[in-house]
Design a protein around this motif. Structure first.
Motif, PDB file in Angstrom:
ATOM      1  N   ASN B  38       0.207 -13.194   6.533  1.00 27.75           N
ATOM      2  CA  ASN B  38       1.972 -12.153   5.683  1.00 27.75           C
ATOM      3  C   ASN B  38       3.056 -13.262   6.094  1.00 27.75           C
ATOM      4  OD1 ASN B  38       2.708 -12.100   8.047  1.00 27.75           O
ATOM      5  ND2 ASN B  38       1.310 -10.420   8.565  1.00 27.75           N
ATOM      6  N   PRO B  39       3.657 -12.260   5.440  1.00 32.17           N
ATOM      7  CA  PRO B  39       5.462 -13.121   5.444  1.00 32.17           C
ATOM      8  C   PRO B  39       5.824 -13.315   7.228  1.00 32.17           C
ATOM      9  CG  PRO B  39       5.352 -11.601   3.877  1.00 32.17           C
ATOM     10  CD  PRO B  39       3.978 -11.113   4.435  1.00 32.17           C
ATOM     11  N   TRP B  40       5.107 -12.795   7.549  1.00 35.74           N
ATOM     12  CA  TRP B  40       5.533 -12.778   8.902  1.00 35.74           C
ATOM     13  C   TRP B  40       4.927 -13.759   9.809  1.00 35.74           C
ATOM     14  CZ3 TRP B  40       5.536  -8.545   6.378  1.00 35.74           C
ATOM     15  CH2 TRP B  40       6.014  -7.696   6.441  1.00 35.74           C
ATOM     16  N   GLY B  41       3.587 -14.366   8.991  1.00 37.99           N
ATOM     17  CA  GLY B  41       3.004 -15.084  10.022  1.00 37.99           C
ATOM     18  C   GLY B  41       1.018 -15.063  10.273  1.00 37.99           C
ATOM     19  N   THR B  53     -21.960 -12.820  -2.120  1.00 38.10           N
ATOM     20  CA  THR B  53     -20.614 -11.978  -2.572  1.00 38.10           C
ATOM     21  C   THR B  53     -20.167 -10.799  -1.891  1.00 38.10           C
ATOM     22  OG1 THR B  53     -21.039 -12.047  -5.038  1.00 38.10           O
ATOM     23  CG2 THR B  53     -19.502 -10.337  -4.231  1.00 38.10           C
ATOM     24  N   LYS B  54     -19.014  -9.899  -1.391  1.00 35.34           N
ATOM     25  CA  LYS B  54     -18.815  -9.445  -0.372  1.00 35.34           C
ATOM     26  C   LYS B  54     -17.510  -8.734  -1.255  1.00 35.34           C
ATOM     27  CE  LYS B  54     -20.390 -11.428   4.022  1.00 35.34           C
ATOM     28  NZ  LYS B  54     -20.117 -11.142   5.589  1.00 35.34           N
ATOM     29  N   GLN B  55     -17.564  -7.459  -1.234  1.00 39.38           N
ATOM     30  CA  GLN B  55     -16.433  -6.462  -1.177  1.00 39.38           C
ATOM     31  C   GLN B  55     -15.919  -5.803  -0.267  1.00 39.38           C
ATOM     32  OE1 GLN B  55     -16.705  -4.497  -4.723  1.00 39.38           O
ATOM     33  NE2 GLN B  55     -14.939  -4.330  -5.048  1.00 39.38           N
ATOM     34  N   ASN B  56     -14.187  -5.829  -0.038  1.00 38.72           N
ATOM     35  CA  ASN B  56     -13.585  -4.597   0.595  1.00 38.72           C
ATOM     36  C   ASN B  56     -12.799  -4.136   0.292  1.00 38.72           C
ATOM     37  OD1 ASN B  56     -12.416  -3.349   2.935  1.00 38.72           O
ATOM     38  ND2 ASN B  56     -12.297  -5.699   4.362  1.00 38.72           N
ATOM     39  N   GLY B  57     -12.742  -2.831  -0.397  1.00 37.67           N
ATOM     40  CA  GLY B  57     -11.042  -2.318  -1.566  1.00 37.67           C
ATOM     41  C   GLY B  57     -10.855  -2.818  -2.345  1.00 37.67           C
ATOM     42  N   ARG B  58      -9.764  -2.792  -2.441  1.00 32.24           N
ATOM     43  CA  ARG B  58      -9.351  -3.999  -3.885  1.00 32.24           C
ATOM     44  C   ARG B  58      -9.266  -5.529  -3.809  1.00 32.24           C
ATOM     45  NH1 ARG B  58      -4.853  -4.585  -3.958  1.00 32.24           N
ATOM     46  NH2 ARG B  58      -4.221  -3.600  -1.583  1.00 32.24           N
ATOM     47  N   SER B  77      -3.189  -5.377  -7.398  1.00 31.34           N
ATOM     48  CA  SER B  77      -2.140  -6.069  -6.816  1.00 31.34           C
ATOM     49  C   SER B  77      -1.127  -5.360  -6.467  1.00 31.34           C
ATOM     50  CB  SER B  77      -2.183  -6.952  -6.682  1.00 31.34           C
ATOM     51  OG  SER B  77      -1.177  -7.615  -8.163  1.00 31.34           O
ATOM     52  N   GLN B  78      -0.909  -5.791  -4.856  1.00 27.02           N
ATOM     53  CA  GLN B  78      -0.058  -4.359  -4.613  1.00 27.02           C
ATOM     54  C   GLN B  78       1.619  -5.522  -3.972  1.00 27.02           C
ATOM     55  OE1 GLN B  78      -1.710  -1.979  -2.349  1.00 27.02           O
ATOM     56  NE2 GLN B  78      -2.861  -0.391  -3.066  1.00 27.02           N
ATOM     57  N   THR B  79       3.082  -4.924  -4.016  1.00 25.47           N
ATOM     58  CA  THR B  79       3.641  -5.935  -3.421  1.00 25.47           C
ATOM     59  C   THR B  79       3.176  -6.484  -2.010  1.00 25.47           C
ATOM     60  OG1 THR B  79       4.962  -3.851  -2.516  1.00 25.47           O
ATOM     61  CG2 THR B  79       5.553  -4.892  -4.148  1.00 25.47           C
ATOM     62  N   THR B  80       2.011  -5.348  -1.275  1.00 26.88           N
ATOM     63  CA  THR B  80       2.421  -6.170   0.447  1.00 26.88           C
ATOM     64  C   THR B  80       0.446  -7.264   0.095  1.00 26.88           C
ATOM     65  OG1 THR B  80       0.391  -3.799   0.053  1.00 26.88           O
ATOM     66  CG2 THR B  80       2.770  -3.855   1.500  1.00 26.88           C
ATOM     67  N   ASP B  81       0.403  -7.124  -0.878  1.00 21.44           N
ATOM     68  CA  ASP B  81      -0.855  -8.412  -1.076  1.00 21.44           C
ATOM     69  C   ASP B  81       0.149  -9.947  -1.105  1.00 21.44           C
ATOM     70  OD1 ASP B  81      -2.872  -6.095  -3.195  1.00 21.44           O
ATOM     71  OD2 ASP B  81      -2.766  -6.655  -1.505  1.00 21.44           O
ATOM     72  N   SER B  82       1.466 -10.189  -1.177  1.00 22.67           N
ATOM     73  CA  SER B  82       2.167 -11.078  -0.698  1.00 22.67           C
ATOM     74  C   SER B  82       1.740 -12.031   0.146  1.00 22.67           C
ATOM     75  CB  SER B  82       3.917 -10.550  -0.580  1.00 22.67           C
ATOM     76  OG  SER B  82       4.097 -10.205  -2.541  1.00 22.67           O
ATOM     77  N   GLY B  83       2.147 -13.445   0.313  1.00 25.85           N
ATOM     78  CA  GLY B  83       1.901 -13.624   1.467  1.00 25.85           C
ATOM     79  C   GLY B  83       1.280 -15.356   0.792  1.00 25.85           C
ATOM     80  N   VAL B  84       0.365 -15.722   1.740  1.00 31.86           N
ATOM     81  CA  VAL B  84      -0.531 -17.358   1.118  1.00 31.86           C
ATOM     82  C   VAL B  84      -2.138 -16.896   1.715  1.00 31.86           C
ATOM     83  CG1 VAL B  84      -0.800 -19.858   1.753  1.00 31.86           C
ATOM     84  CG2 VAL B  84       1.182 -18.946   2.348  1.00 31.86           C
ATOM     85  N   TYR B  85      -2.671 -16.802   1.021  1.00 37.36           N
ATOM     86  CA  TYR B  85      -4.026 -17.386   0.561  1.00 37.36           C
ATOM     87  C   TYR B  85      -4.845 -18.365   1.233  1.00 37.36           C
ATOM     88  CZ  TYR B  85      -3.269 -12.176  -0.725  1.00 37.36           C
ATOM     89  OH  TYR B  85      -3.142 -11.075  -0.687  1.00 37.36           O
ATOM     90  N   LEU B 105       0.803 -16.174  -3.086  1.00 34.32           N
ATOM     91  CA  LEU B 105       0.913 -14.958  -3.931  1.00 34.32           C
ATOM     92  C   LEU B 105       2.201 -14.249  -3.476  1.00 34.32           C
ATOM     93  CD1 LEU B 105      -0.433 -13.726  -6.168  1.00 34.32           C
ATOM     94  CD2 LEU B 105      -1.446 -12.125  -3.864  1.00 34.32           C
ATOM     95  N   GLN B 106       3.159 -14.077  -4.745  1.00 30.14           N
ATOM     96  CA  GLN B 106       4.212 -12.993  -4.873  1.00 30.14           C
ATOM     97  C   GLN B 106       4.511 -11.788  -5.694  1.00 30.14           C
ATOM     98  OE1 GLN B 106       7.826 -15.086  -4.473  1.00 30.14           O
ATOM     99  NE2 GLN B 106       6.888 -16.435  -5.357  1.00 30.14           N
ATOM    100  N   VAL B 107       4.195 -10.876  -5.794  1.00 35.38           N
ATOM    101  CA  VAL B 107       3.273  -9.174  -6.475  1.00 35.38           C
ATOM    102  C   VAL B 107       5.201  -8.546  -6.172  1.00 35.38           C
ATOM    103  CG1 VAL B 107       2.414  -7.438  -6.541  1.00 35.38           C
ATOM    104  CG2 VAL B 107       1.760  -8.902  -5.405  1.00 35.38           C
ATOM    105  N   PHE B 108       5.484  -8.558  -7.351  1.00 32.09           N
ATOM    106  CA  PHE B 108       6.518  -7.873  -7.846  1.00 32.09           C
ATOM    107  C   PHE B 108       6.757  -6.871  -8.316  1.00 32.09           C
ATOM    108  CE2 PHE B 108      10.166 -10.724  -6.711  1.00 32.09           C
ATOM    109  CZ  PHE B 108       9.175 -12.501  -6.718  1.00 32.09           C
ATOM    110  N   PRO B 109       7.526  -4.975  -7.425  1.00 33.51           N
ATOM    111  CA  PRO B 109       7.299  -4.107  -8.576  1.00 33.51           C
ATOM    112  C   PRO B 109       8.043  -3.781  -9.725  1.00 33.51           C
ATOM    113  CG  PRO B 109       9.455  -3.656  -6.887  1.00 33.51           C
ATOM    114  CD  PRO B 109       8.585  -5.728  -6.657  1.00 33.51           C
TER     115      PRO B 109
END
Lengths: 117, 109
Positions: B38-41, B53-58, B77-85, B105-109
């Motif tokens: 996340n953006p806080w590291g 294959t696995k699934q967890n929510g979205r 996708s939601q803005t909280t998904d932003s960060g590095v994967y 990944l950057q997700v904009f509203p």
């Protein structure tokens, strides 16, 4: 899952000094590791912290620069010695080998953000 | 040593869009994990998925070990998904977890 804590969470240091980072895991684990993440980069493994013996270092990392201790199954320290601005990075502690179904999953601490001036 | 490449390196989405992130690796592996930084590291475990294959929510992930790749799907996708994967792999006869190059990944509203 494992909960891993690190101290300090961040620090600003002067070049030529040393900083010791502590890592505590909330349960016994078989393996502990230290990683470095330079700004804008991926994570690079520094070394495997071995309990009761010298750490195993990856290519490009040496014991004199990054001494590591692991006195027991839940605690390890990493020292960044004789720091230079190039050592400015996030340092992350990691662990695997929890008892039960999660023994192959690797977990990471919150990281220590180091800035060297 | 093993090479782990991720694509795309950067991804910009509008909220609500779907995306697929790919991880290619150059050798056989017995462990593959996906993380979100996340953006806080903070590195957050998403999946332990050496195969299948696995699934967890979205989020869902698929690893095809025989073809040496893994996919991470993010839906709605939601803005909280932003960060590095990051994907990270471990090969047989080693305890080292090797990280891929990452997808920012950057997700904009």
């Amino acid at each position: 899952s494992a909960v891993i804590s690190q101290k300090p969470s961040r620090d600003i240091c002067q070049r030529g000094t040393s900083l010791t980072i502590q890592c505590q895991v909330d349960s016994q684990v078989t393996m502990m590791f230290w990683y470095r993440q330079q700004p804008g980069q991926s994570l690079t493994l520094i070394a495997t912290a071995n309990q009761g013996s010298e750490a195993t270092y990856e290519s490009g990392f040496v014991i004199d620069k990054f001494p590591i201790s692991r006195p027991n199954l839940t605690f390890s320290t990493l020292t960044v010695s004789n720091m230079s601005p190039e050592d400015s990075s996030i340092y992350l502690c990691s662990a695997k080998g929890l008892a039960g179904e999660h023994q192959e999953t690797q977990y990471f601490g919150p990281g220590t953000r180091l800035l060297v001036l | 040593g093993i090479q782990v490449e991720q694509s795309p390196p950067d991804l910009i989405l509008q909220e609500g869009a779907n995306s697929t992130l790919r991880c290619n690796f150059s050798d056989s592996v017995n462990n593959l994990q996906w993380f979100h930084q996340n953006p806080w590291g903070q590195l957050i475990n998403l999946f332990y998925i050496p195969s299948g294959t696995k699934q967890n929510g979205r989020l869902s992930a698929t690893t095809v070990a025989t073809e040496r790749y893994s996919l991470l799907y993010i839906s709605s996708s939601q803005t909280t998904d932003s960060g590095v994967y990051f994907c990270a792999v471990r090969t047989y006869n080693t305890d080292k977890l090797i990280f891929g190059t990452g997808t920012r990944l950057q997700v904009f509203p």
